[in-house]
Design a protein around this motif. Structure first.
Motif, PDB file in Angstrom:
ATOM      1  N   MET A 224       0.840  -1.170   0.000  1.00  0.00           N
ATOM      2  CA  MET A 224       0.000   0.000   0.000  1.00  0.00           C
ATOM      3  C   MET A 224       0.887   1.235   0.000  1.00  0.00           C
ATOM      4  O   MET A 224       1.956   1.247   0.575  1.00  0.00           O
ATOM      5  CB  MET A 224      -0.916  -0.009   1.226  1.00  0.00           C
ATOM      6  CG  MET A 224      -1.840   1.190   1.264  1.00  0.00           C
ATOM      7  SD  MET A 224      -2.969   1.197   2.673  1.00  0.00           S
ATOM      8  CE  MET A 224      -4.269   0.170   2.053  1.00  0.00           C
ATOM      9  N   SER A 225       0.387   2.246  -0.655  1.00  0.00           N
ATOM     10  CA  SER A 225       1.070   3.518  -0.739  1.00  0.00           C
ATOM     11  C   SER A 225       0.058   4.597  -0.391  1.00  0.00           C
ATOM     12  O   SER A 225      -1.132   4.440  -0.651  1.00  0.00           O
ATOM     13  CB  SER A 225       1.586   3.705  -2.175  1.00  0.00           C
ATOM     14  OG  SER A 225       2.148   4.967  -2.340  1.00  0.00           O
ATOM     15  N   CYS A 226       0.507   5.681   0.200  1.00  0.00           N
ATOM     16  CA  CYS A 226      -0.438   6.715   0.607  1.00  0.00           C
ATOM     17  C   CYS A 226       0.175   8.097   0.441  1.00  0.00           C
ATOM     18  O   CYS A 226       1.340   8.321   0.759  1.00  0.00           O
ATOM     19  CB  CYS A 226      -0.835   6.493   2.062  1.00  0.00           C
ATOM     20  SG  CYS A 226      -2.117   7.613   2.623  1.00  0.00           S
ATOM     21  N   CYS A 227      -0.650   9.002  -0.062  1.00  0.00           N
ATOM     22  CA  CYS A 227      -0.230  10.377  -0.300  1.00  0.00           C
ATOM     23  C   CYS A 227      -1.360  11.305   0.131  1.00  0.00           C
ATOM     24  O   CYS A 227      -2.532  11.004  -0.104  1.00  0.00           O
ATOM     25  CB  CYS A 227       0.051  10.523  -1.794  1.00  0.00           C
ATOM     26  SG  CYS A 227       0.330  12.201  -2.333  1.00  0.00           S
ATOM     27  N   TRP A 228      -1.037  12.409   0.782  1.00  0.00           N
ATOM     28  CA  TRP A 228      -2.041  13.414   1.136  1.00  0.00           C
ATOM     29  C   TRP A 228      -1.787  14.650   0.289  1.00  0.00           C
ATOM     30  O   TRP A 228      -0.679  15.180   0.261  1.00  0.00           O
ATOM     31  CB  TRP A 228      -1.958  13.754   2.622  1.00  0.00           C
ATOM     32  CG  TRP A 228      -2.948  14.803   3.014  1.00  0.00           C
ATOM     33  CD1 TRP A 228      -4.303  14.704   2.991  1.00  0.00           C
ATOM     34  CD2 TRP A 228      -2.651  16.130   3.468  1.00  0.00           C
ATOM     35  NE1 TRP A 228      -4.861  15.883   3.405  1.00  0.00           N
ATOM     36  CE2 TRP A 228      -3.875  16.770   3.705  1.00  0.00           C
ATOM     37  CE3 TRP A 228      -1.459  16.834   3.692  1.00  0.00           C
ATOM     38  CZ2 TRP A 228      -3.956  18.085   4.163  1.00  0.00           C
ATOM     39  CZ3 TRP A 228      -1.550  18.123   4.149  1.00  0.00           C
ATOM     40  CH2 TRP A 228      -2.784  18.741   4.387  1.00  0.00           C
TER      41      TRP A 228
ATOM     42  N   ASP B 292       3.944  12.596   1.330  1.00  0.00           N
ATOM     43  CA  ASP B 292       4.040  11.147   1.524  1.00  0.00           C
ATOM     44  C   ASP B 292       3.474  10.826   2.907  1.00  0.00           C
ATOM     45  O   ASP B 292       3.659  11.588   3.857  1.00  0.00           O
ATOM     46  CB  ASP B 292       5.520  10.748   1.438  1.00  0.00           C
ATOM     47  CG  ASP B 292       5.741   9.251   1.437  1.00  0.00           C
ATOM     48  OD1 ASP B 292       4.816   8.503   1.064  1.00  0.00           O
ATOM     49  OD2 ASP B 292       6.857   8.830   1.797  1.00  0.00           O
TER      50      ASP B 292
ATOM     51  N   PRO C 286       2.061   4.352   5.317  1.00  0.00           N
ATOM     52  CA  PRO C 286       0.829   3.584   5.123  1.00  0.00           C
ATOM     53  C   PRO C 286       0.426   2.726   6.319  1.00  0.00           C
ATOM     54  O   PRO C 286      -0.670   2.169   6.337  1.00  0.00           O
ATOM     55  CB  PRO C 286       1.146   2.702   3.914  1.00  0.00           C
ATOM     56  CG  PRO C 286       2.619   2.597   3.876  1.00  0.00           C
ATOM     57  CD  PRO C 286       3.148   3.868   4.480  1.00  0.00           C
TER      58      PRO C 286
ATOM     59  N   GLY D  94       0.031   6.394   9.391  1.00  0.00           N
ATOM     60  CA  GLY D  94      -0.665   7.616   8.998  1.00  0.00           C
ATOM     61  C   GLY D  94       0.133   8.873   9.273  1.00  0.00           C
ATOM     62  O   GLY D  94      -0.378   9.989   9.156  1.00  0.00           O
TER      63      GLY D  94
ATOM     64  N   PHE E 149      -6.554   6.838  10.969  1.00  0.00           N
ATOM     65  CA  PHE E 149      -5.968   6.318   9.733  1.00  0.00           C
ATOM     66  C   PHE E 149      -6.268   4.838   9.509  1.00  0.00           C
ATOM     67  O   PHE E 149      -6.497   4.410   8.383  1.00  0.00           O
ATOM     68  CB  PHE E 149      -4.454   6.565   9.722  1.00  0.00           C
ATOM     69  CG  PHE E 149      -3.820   6.254   8.414  1.00  0.00           C
ATOM     70  CD1 PHE E 149      -3.993   7.090   7.335  1.00  0.00           C
ATOM     71  CD2 PHE E 149      -3.048   5.117   8.241  1.00  0.00           C
ATOM     72  CE1 PHE E 149      -3.417   6.813   6.108  1.00  0.00           C
ATOM     73  CE2 PHE E 149      -2.465   4.822   7.020  1.00  0.00           C
ATOM     74  CZ  PHE E 149      -2.645   5.683   5.951  1.00  0.00           C
TER      75      PHE E 149
ATOM     76  N   ARG F 110      -7.718   3.188   6.089  1.00  0.00           N
ATOM     77  CA  ARG F 110      -7.036   2.090   5.406  1.00  0.00           C
ATOM     78  C   ARG F 110      -7.966   0.883   5.245  1.00  0.00           C
ATOM     79  O   ARG F 110      -8.041   0.278   4.172  1.00  0.00           O
ATOM     80  CB  ARG F 110      -5.772   1.719   6.189  1.00  0.00           C
ATOM     81  CG  ARG F 110      -4.779   0.893   5.427  1.00  0.00           C
ATOM     82  CD  ARG F 110      -3.523   0.617   6.228  1.00  0.00           C
ATOM     83  NE  ARG F 110      -3.847  -0.027   7.491  1.00  0.00           N
ATOM     84  CZ  ARG F 110      -3.474   0.426   8.685  1.00  0.00           C
ATOM     85  NH1 ARG F 110      -2.747   1.500   8.789  1.00  0.00           N
ATOM     86  NH2 ARG F 110      -3.807  -0.216   9.784  1.00  0.00           N
TER      87      ARG F 110
ATOM     88  N   ALA G 269       4.401   9.331  -3.529  1.00  0.00           N
ATOM     89  CA  ALA G 269       4.340   8.590  -2.274  1.00  0.00           C
ATOM     90  C   ALA G 269       5.351   7.449  -2.333  1.00  0.00           C
ATOM     91  O   ALA G 269       5.628   6.918  -3.404  1.00  0.00           O
ATOM     92  CB  ALA G 269       2.936   8.034  -2.050  1.00  0.00           C
TER      93      ALA G 269
ATOM     94  N   TYR H 171       6.699   3.626  -1.741  1.00  0.00           N
ATOM     95  CA  TYR H 171       6.063   2.317  -1.851  1.00  0.00           C
ATOM     96  C   TYR H 171       7.138   1.252  -1.871  1.00  0.00           C
ATOM     97  O   TYR H 171       8.302   1.522  -2.127  1.00  0.00           O
ATOM     98  CB  TYR H 171       5.175   2.226  -3.102  1.00  0.00           C
ATOM     99  CG  TYR H 171       5.923   2.406  -4.406  1.00  0.00           C
ATOM    100  CD1 TYR H 171       6.305   1.310  -5.154  1.00  0.00           C
ATOM    101  CD2 TYR H 171       6.232   3.665  -4.886  1.00  0.00           C
ATOM    102  CE1 TYR H 171       6.988   1.460  -6.345  1.00  0.00           C
ATOM    103  CE2 TYR H 171       6.911   3.831  -6.077  1.00  0.00           C
ATOM    104  CZ  TYR H 171       7.286   2.729  -6.807  1.00  0.00           C
ATOM    105  OH  TYR H 171       7.969   2.886  -7.982  1.00  0.00           O
TER     106      TYR H 171
END
Length: 153
Positions: free
Chosen positions: A1-5, A22, A25, A28, A80, A84, A126, A128
């Motif tokens: 999983m990858s996460c970007c805000w 970034d 994941p 949070g 978070f 997810r 982000a 990964y």
């Protein structure tokens, strides 16, 4: 999983000038941010044509929101784990056979909303797990190749 805000910018009508932070994941925690404005530029000085590095384009160098000077890096996205879990559940129910989807999630005063699924996505700065991602691609391309070969015979 990858996460970007994506932190929106004052006066912007789209997220094309957003700062992409970034996000870890698992926890949070918001890490450093970067600009992606060059992705949306056209012409000879656009994304490919320009040799100059623009402000904030080096990897994760932005720590504060450029309009408010509010510290962003080090903050944690609230609840978070629930976010997810929501994305994982949506993926399993709506697109279990799709290997990679970019899910847009809105955090509002009325709660967390699943906004859209981007079937043509990238990691938008982000971080990964590259080995895991490459293994995922290998697995899916091998399965596709097998199906194509079975259909040709």
């Amino acid at each position: 999983m990858s996460c970007c805000w994506r932190a929106g910018r004052a006066g912007a009508q789209t997220d094309h000038s957003a700062v992409l932070f970034d996000v870890d994941p698992v926890t949070g925690e918001v890490r450093g941010g970067a600009s992606n404005a060059r992705w949306y530029m056209l012409g000879p000085l656009g994304a490919v044509g320009s040799l100059r590095q623009g402000e904030g384009e080096d990897w994760h160098s932005i720590a504060r929101h450029p309009d408010t000077n509010t510290a962003i890096t080090g903050a944690r996205i609230p609840d978070f784990a629930t976010i997810r879990d929501m994305v994982s559940e949506a993926h399993g129910k709506m697109a279990a056979g799709v290997p990679l989807i970019g899910w847009d999630v809105g955090l509002t005063t009325g709660g967390t909303l699943l906004l859209e699924a981007n079937l043509s996505c990238n990691f938008f700065r982000a971080s990964y797990d590259r080995e895991r991602y490459h293994a995922l691609l290998d697995e899916h391309f091998l399965a596709l190749s097998k199906r194509l070969n079975e259909g040709a015979g």
